[in-house]
Write a protein that holds these residues in place. Sequence first.
Motif, PDB file in Angstrom:
ATOM      1  N   THR A   1       0.855  -1.189   0.000  1.00 19.18           N
ATOM      2  CA  THR A   1       0.000   0.000   0.000  1.00 19.18           C
ATOM      3  C   THR A   1       0.889   1.236   0.000  1.00 19.18           C
ATOM      4  OG1 THR A   1      -1.895  -1.035   1.082  1.00 19.18           O
ATOM      5  CG2 THR A   1      -1.663   1.344   1.342  1.00 19.18           C
ATOM      6  N   LEU A   2       0.764   2.046  -1.038  1.00 23.78           N
ATOM      7  CA  LEU A   2       1.586   3.247  -1.189  1.00 23.78           C
ATOM      8  C   LEU A   2       0.849   4.442  -0.599  1.00 23.78           C
ATOM      9  CD1 LEU A   2       4.141   4.558  -2.484  1.00 23.78           C
ATOM     10  CD2 LEU A   2       2.758   4.891  -4.552  1.00 23.78           C
ATOM     11  N   VAL A   3       1.534   5.204   0.253  1.00 26.14           N
ATOM     12  CA  VAL A   3       0.933   6.392   0.872  1.00 26.14           C
ATOM     13  C   VAL A   3       1.776   7.612   0.544  1.00 26.14           C
ATOM     14  CG1 VAL A   3      -0.185   5.099   2.720  1.00 26.14           C
ATOM     15  CG2 VAL A   3       2.138   5.959   3.052  1.00 26.14           C
ATOM     16  N   ASP A   4       1.201   8.792   0.774  1.00 29.86           N
ATOM     17  CA  ASP A   4       1.808  10.038   0.300  1.00 29.86           C
ATOM     18  C   ASP A   4       2.480  10.876   1.382  1.00 29.86           C
ATOM     19  OD1 ASP A   4       0.959   9.578  -2.337  1.00 29.86           O
ATOM     20  OD2 ASP A   4      -1.023  10.390  -1.884  1.00 29.86           O
ATOM     21  N   SER A   5       2.243  10.573   2.649  1.00 31.12           N
ATOM     22  CA  SER A   5       2.786  11.430   3.704  1.00 31.12           C
ATOM     23  C   SER A   5       3.096  10.588   4.934  1.00 31.12           C
ATOM     24  CB  SER A   5       1.776  12.525   4.078  1.00 31.12           C
ATOM     25  OG  SER A   5       0.636  11.950   4.715  1.00 31.12           O
ATOM     26  N   LEU A   6       3.879  11.185   5.834  1.00 29.91           N
ATOM     27  CA  LEU A   6       4.207  10.503   7.079  1.00 29.91           C
ATOM     28  C   LEU A   6       2.946  10.245   7.905  1.00 29.91           C
ATOM     29  CD1 LEU A   6       6.267   9.416   9.071  1.00 29.91           C
ATOM     30  CD2 LEU A   6       6.634  11.763   9.880  1.00 29.91           C
TER      31      LEU A   6
END
Length: 712
Positions: free
Chosen positions: A500-505
């Motif tokens: 699962t790719l996420v965009d922020s910390l």
Amino acid sequence: MFTEAEGKSLLSAFGIDTPRGIEIAVGQMISDDIREPLVVKAISSTLVHKSDAGGVRVGVRRDEIDEVAARMGEQLAAAGHRLDGLLVEEMVPSGHEVIVGAVRAPGLGWTVMVGLGGVLVEVFEDVAFGLAPLANEQILDMLHELRGMKVLDGARGGEKADIPALVTLISRLAGPNGLLQSLPDDVIEIDLNPVIVSGTRAVAVDARFVVGPVEDTGSAPGDRDDGRATDFTPLFHPRRIAVLGASGQRPNLANRFIRNILSGGFDGTIVPIHPTADSIEGLPTVRSLAEVDQPIDYAFVALPATRVSEALSRGAGRVRFAQVISSGFSEVEEGKDLEETLVQTVRDAGIRLIGPNCLGTHASAGRLSFVPEAPLTPGTTAVVSQSGGLSVDILRIGSLRGIDFHSVVSIGNGADVTAAELVESALRNDEVRVIGLYLESLAAAREVLDVLTRAEMRKPVVLLAGGRTSEGSRAATSHTGALAGNHRLWPAIARQAGMTLVDSLEDFATALHALSTLDLTVKPNGRDAVLFGNGGGASVLGADALERQGLATPPLADSVVEELDGLGLPPGNGLRNPIDVPAGTLAVKNGAIAKDVLAVVLAGSEPAVLISHLNVGIIQRNLGETHGDVTGTVIDSIAGARDEATSNTHQLLVLKTDGSADTEALITTYAHRARTRGIPVFPAFEDAALAARAVLEQGQRTYQASRDADGR
């Protein structure tokens, strides 16, 4: 560069459909077995894109070839090109124009692209990427990522493309035994543009092979001569720790490390290494690693870069893991030789190296950390980070979000122990349930992809990627190379690896919290969600947030709505989904009415997720004095309804604040209450929606892996 005829001959040898044709000199006759209508293409050593320069003519008859060649030669000459010959082919019947291409990149291997648009592909940029070798299902995933897939499926009465034929073409190019695997190293780019896909065929009507210099990638980090998997247990449960670089006079990073682990309750042996001081931080020193009397599980090294190799060479046969915090290695040009020497030194000494240019290792059960007042409650989430500073943020923010960490390892340059090796270890480690990765290197991500592809065990993996820019990987001459920017390759690797790719910390912590809290081994229930809580407008925003993450909020069945209506709720409720209940309704049974409502929903439907949302300030301000701890009762009711239901629905909770200090304090208490009952808690709908997406993505893979392991 191959001629197009040579390239197509190679394609044909691997079973890829190409038009019948022949390469001829200008003025030469063609045989009668090449059927009209014809396509005439220029052959020129200086011509890159033939169509743009007038080097292609379609619908040509035999008796027109000489005339076409003359006009083509004039046009090319005006553009500074010379006509060396002609490729004459049978014209392929019309169909959908698709581009299939591949670019070879150091550390990644072959990156494969499929897209729509033919010559307009760089205008529309409707493309998807994957990394070879590609299985057929991965090729289908790439196709379904295209916005134009509906066109290929025959939208609005159009011709339906032969998708199996297109998959076969791509597989013969980029599959496990495809053409790409057999090409010499100096072939660096391929464009099949266009591939004409009709209702019965997928034909590569144009082919371009680019030859270039072979790039030396050097030896891969983490390659060990013996090939044996490393046991990382001493790293996460160390009993003897050596510290190199602490000062007896001026406290520094190494001194702070000693203080951190002492204050964190580390009850093993700490051995400061110092050539002259008798004690450091109240602990007796040893002059060098050569003089330690028992094996060292973990060495924390904060020496100047030029002194590290010599110091570690003295630990041969005595040190299991050394983490080099020092910078000044391959992250700067002048430090590359130092890093090569360091790697050779530790390999000769039998030491596994973490780093250099990193921050340290946090291991909760081992009471080991590189941050003061570290969160040391042992958990099941293991994180590997290429950034040291971000590792601190991951620990701090993750702890606030409710994550108990197994470990956080900062690997820096990854000169020996790699992210992929730590992922492989985490997959084998029964203490770890969820894996988080922060990576800045696509090559490191490729190594992780390979590990996950061959792994027998599957666990949820969340990826936060740094450097997700649109910058291309090379100054490419092919369409594929021009479009192969990092912003496309990171999603491709994540999709193919099942991460699962996420965009922020913040999103990283959100996803890890949900995945570490919920049981992902239950059978998934699709992608539908039910919303329950106070605030109609908030519910609408929640439904919007879910839709952005690919989840739907369909209306509940009439039978369920009727049963809800039969609970005798006060007026003013919306019961279709979202289920909007004002604070007055939540006051029924002092909040226990929530259990009745959710029991009806779970008995009459089986959504993938049920998200409850509570405006804590409003509820407690309006109902606290008269009805007591309504919010707490609702939380207990949510857990009770879940426990008594036979549904596999995942329960998530949003606790909203009004910004006041009193409400914030209440939310902290309520969040802990919910988490102890196995319900992940989030501050906003956007967080819950992203968590739901991660849970459904990873839950599907985890459930399937558990069934495969059981032989079902």
